[in-house]
Each structure stands twice: as C-alpha cells, then as structure tokens.
Design a protein around this motif. Structure first.
Motif, PDB file in Angstrom:
ATOM      1  N   HIS A 144      -4.439  -5.261  24.376  1.00 31.69           N
ATOM      2  CA  HIS A 144      -3.209  -5.174  23.962  1.00 31.69           C
ATOM      3  C   HIS A 144      -3.318  -5.198  22.563  1.00 31.69           C
ATOM      4  CE1 HIS A 144      -1.835  -6.254  28.061  1.00 31.69           C
ATOM      5  NE2 HIS A 144      -2.774  -7.195  27.871  1.00 31.69           N
ATOM      6  N   LEU A 145      -4.136  -4.518  21.744  1.00 34.48           N
ATOM      7  CA  LEU A 145      -4.247  -4.575  20.428  1.00 34.48           C
ATOM      8  C   LEU A 145      -3.690  -3.225  19.948  1.00 34.48           C
ATOM      9  CD1 LEU A 145      -7.906  -6.392  19.832  1.00 34.48           C
ATOM     10  CD2 LEU A 145      -5.537  -7.268  19.526  1.00 34.48           C
ATOM     11  N   LEU A 146      -3.002  -3.603  18.742  1.00 32.28           N
ATOM     12  CA  LEU A 146      -2.671  -2.390  17.852  1.00 32.28           C
ATOM     13  C   LEU A 146      -2.808  -2.580  16.190  1.00 32.28           C
ATOM     14  CD1 LEU A 146       1.177  -2.160  17.488  1.00 32.28           C
ATOM     15  CD2 LEU A 146       0.100  -3.518  19.659  1.00 32.28           C
ATOM     16  N   HIS A 147      -3.065  -1.480  15.437  1.00 36.38           N
ATOM     17  CA  HIS A 147      -3.073  -1.698  14.245  1.00 36.38           C
ATOM     18  C   HIS A 147      -1.821  -1.403  13.377  1.00 36.38           C
ATOM     19  CE1 HIS A 147      -5.309  -2.407  10.499  1.00 36.38           C
ATOM     20  NE2 HIS A 147      -4.873  -1.163   9.980  1.00 36.38           N
ATOM     21  N   VAL A 148      -1.280  -2.113  12.699  1.00 33.55           N
ATOM     22  CA  VAL A 148      -0.009  -1.582  12.086  1.00 33.55           C
ATOM     23  C   VAL A 148      -0.315  -1.403  10.538  1.00 33.55           C
ATOM     24  CG1 VAL A 148       2.378  -2.344  11.855  1.00 33.55           C
ATOM     25  CG2 VAL A 148       1.395  -2.969  13.855  1.00 33.55           C
ATOM     26  N   LYS A 149       0.392  -0.360  10.345  1.00 35.64           N
ATOM     27  CA  LYS A 149       0.357  -0.088   8.645  1.00 35.64           C
ATOM     28  C   LYS A 149       1.524   0.443   8.282  1.00 35.64           C
ATOM     29  CE  LYS A 149      -2.046   3.481   6.954  1.00 35.64           C
ATOM     30  NZ  LYS A 149      -3.289   4.062   6.310  1.00 35.64           N
ATOM     31  N   MET A 150       2.117   0.028   7.020  1.00 37.94           N
ATOM     32  CA  MET A 150       3.567   0.548   6.564  1.00 37.94           C
ATOM     33  C   MET A 150       3.520   0.075   4.844  1.00 37.94           C
ATOM     34  SD  MET A 150       5.211  -3.307   8.000  1.00 37.94           S
ATOM     35  CE  MET A 150       4.010  -4.674   8.183  1.00 37.94           C
ATOM     36  N   VAL A 151       4.168   1.170   4.340  1.00 33.65           N
ATOM     37  CA  VAL A 151       4.264   1.214   3.092  1.00 33.65           C
ATOM     38  C   VAL A 151       5.694   1.058   2.510  1.00 33.65           C
ATOM     39  CG1 VAL A 151       3.659   2.458   0.756  1.00 33.65           C
ATOM     40  CG2 VAL A 151       2.052   2.628   2.760  1.00 33.65           C
ATOM     41  N   ILE A 152       5.921   0.096   1.660  1.00 30.50           N
ATOM     42  CA  ILE A 152       7.560   0.030   1.132  1.00 30.50           C
ATOM     43  C   ILE A 152       7.618  -0.088  -0.242  1.00 30.50           C
ATOM     44  CG2 ILE A 152       8.388  -1.342   3.446  1.00 30.50           C
ATOM     45  CD1 ILE A 152       7.684  -3.416   0.489  1.00 30.50           C
ATOM     46  N   GLU A 153       8.586   0.018  -0.770  1.00 33.06           N
ATOM     47  CA  GLU A 153       8.837  -0.491  -2.373  1.00 33.06           C
ATOM     48  C   GLU A 153       9.867  -1.327  -2.503  1.00 33.06           C
ATOM     49  OE1 GLU A 153      10.343   3.212  -4.392  1.00 33.06           O
ATOM     50  OE2 GLU A 153       8.167   3.711  -4.675  1.00 33.06           O
TER      51      GLU A 153
END
Length: 216
Positions: free
Chosen positions: A42-51
């Motif tokens: 049940h593993l996921l890799h999350v990536k996000m970019v914000i300002e």
C-alpha cells in the motif's frame, strides 16, 4: 456508503487544512503526483510543488497535511528558489498525519519582495518561495487490491493530479475524464492526469487499473 462519507469528510478536512494551514498565500505549481510504487505494501510516493509568501530572514514552518496516511517516511524538501535542501520532518498536525518543512528565505540582492498588509495599519515584507516536498506514504485506505484490480481512491486538496501506475498496468475505470500517456523514462509505465472538473478546490480521485501485459 460509509466509505463514501469518510472520503468526503476527509476531502473537506484536507481542503480546509490545506487552504488555512499557514494563514499566508499558497499557490499550487503544477499537479500533485501520486506514484503507486507497491500495491502489496500500500505504498505510494507523493511529490508536490507550491509557492508560499514567507517573511525573509525568519524561520517559518510550512505544514503539509494528509487526510489519510498510516505511515509517512523518506521525507525530502527543497527550496527551488534558492536551490537548497531543507529540513523536513513527519509530524502530527491538528490530529492529522503530516509534514513540517522549515524555511528561512534569504533576501539576497536583487530578489523581488513585496509588502503584505495584516490590517489597515500593519504590513510585513514577504518573498515568494517555491517549495518541493516528496515522501513515501503507506495508505491502506486509499491504495489497495480487489481481486486482480488495483484501486486508488483518495481525496486530494489539489485541483489537478498525476497518478503513476505500477509497471504493466492500464486504467480500466476513472470517475472523471483523464489524459493518459506513457512515462518517458519507462514505456511500460502509464501516467494518468486527472483534474477537478469544477476547476476550483479539492476533489475525489477514483481509479481502477489492471495488469494487462508482462515486461519483455
């Protein structure tokens, strides 16, 4: 029905926390990415970019909330404006699993800044900081297997998301229209781009996939 209620409550909480977390302006930069790395675990890799608008030369703690997560690990954070790695840690935030990122922007010569008014009489100097955060998340509630079908069913506070399927899987159902393409680095892996049809705020992702071919 009970699961739908839980998902909608999670969506509401996640969206409210996302918007109200810092009391300062936050802007999404591109979609959030959920890479489904291991269905058995049940593993996921999350990536996000914000300002974010942050005060220069002052330590700020920028929170990221997850409405559902059993475990969060391998957290990394970067200031893309200054091209530096930042301190980040897993934390409980208002009772929810999340990540704290520590940022102290430098007001170097030539860097643009502006003033943000707290009220009619008080203002503070702020700079725009672009942050990238990524982590491995174990989430049994949103990523699991039913028979030979892979299920990804998750509320997100973002307007747009990319779901990267495990190798050799293809989409067989989505609750909203999607844009599908092969991953450039691996043609046996598919990226699924899905957007909130109402354009604003968070939405619910529900994708089913099935293994349709074997690696050659």
């Amino acid at each position: 029905m009970k699961k739908q209620v839980v998902l909608m409550v999670g969506l509401l909480i996640g969206t409210l926390l996302y918007v109200c977390s810092t009391g300062i302006a936050r802007t999404e930069v591109g979609p959030v990415t959920y890479e489904l790395t291991n269905v058995d675990e049940h593993l996921l890799h999350v990536k996000m970019v914000i300002e974010e608008e942050l005060e220069p030369e002052k330590m700020s703690i920028v929170p990221f909330y997850f409405s559902s997560a059993d475990e969060i690990a391998n957290v990394k954070a970067y200031d893309l404006t200054e091209n530096t790695e930042l301190k980040a840690e897993v934390a409980k935030l208002m009772g929810h699993p999340g990540i704290k990122v520590y940022v102290s922007p430098i007001l170097f010569p030539g860097r643009h800044f502006h003033y943000k008014y707290e009220d009619a009489f008080e203002k503070k100097k702020v700079v725009d900081v672009k942050l990238q955060v990524e982590a491995d998340i174990k989430d049994r509630a949103s990523f699991y297997q039913e028979g030979d079908e892979l299920i990804f069913h998750r509320a997100t506070g973002w307007k747009e998301a990319i779901v990267v399927l495990p190798q050799n899987y293809a989409v067989i159902y989505s609750n909203y229209p999607v844009l599908i393409r092969q991953k450039e680095s691996n043609p046996n892996t598919i990226e699924v781009r899905i957007s909130n049809p109402y354009k604003e705020g968070g939405f619910e992702i529900f994708i089913k996939a099935k293994k349709v071919w074997e690696a050659v």
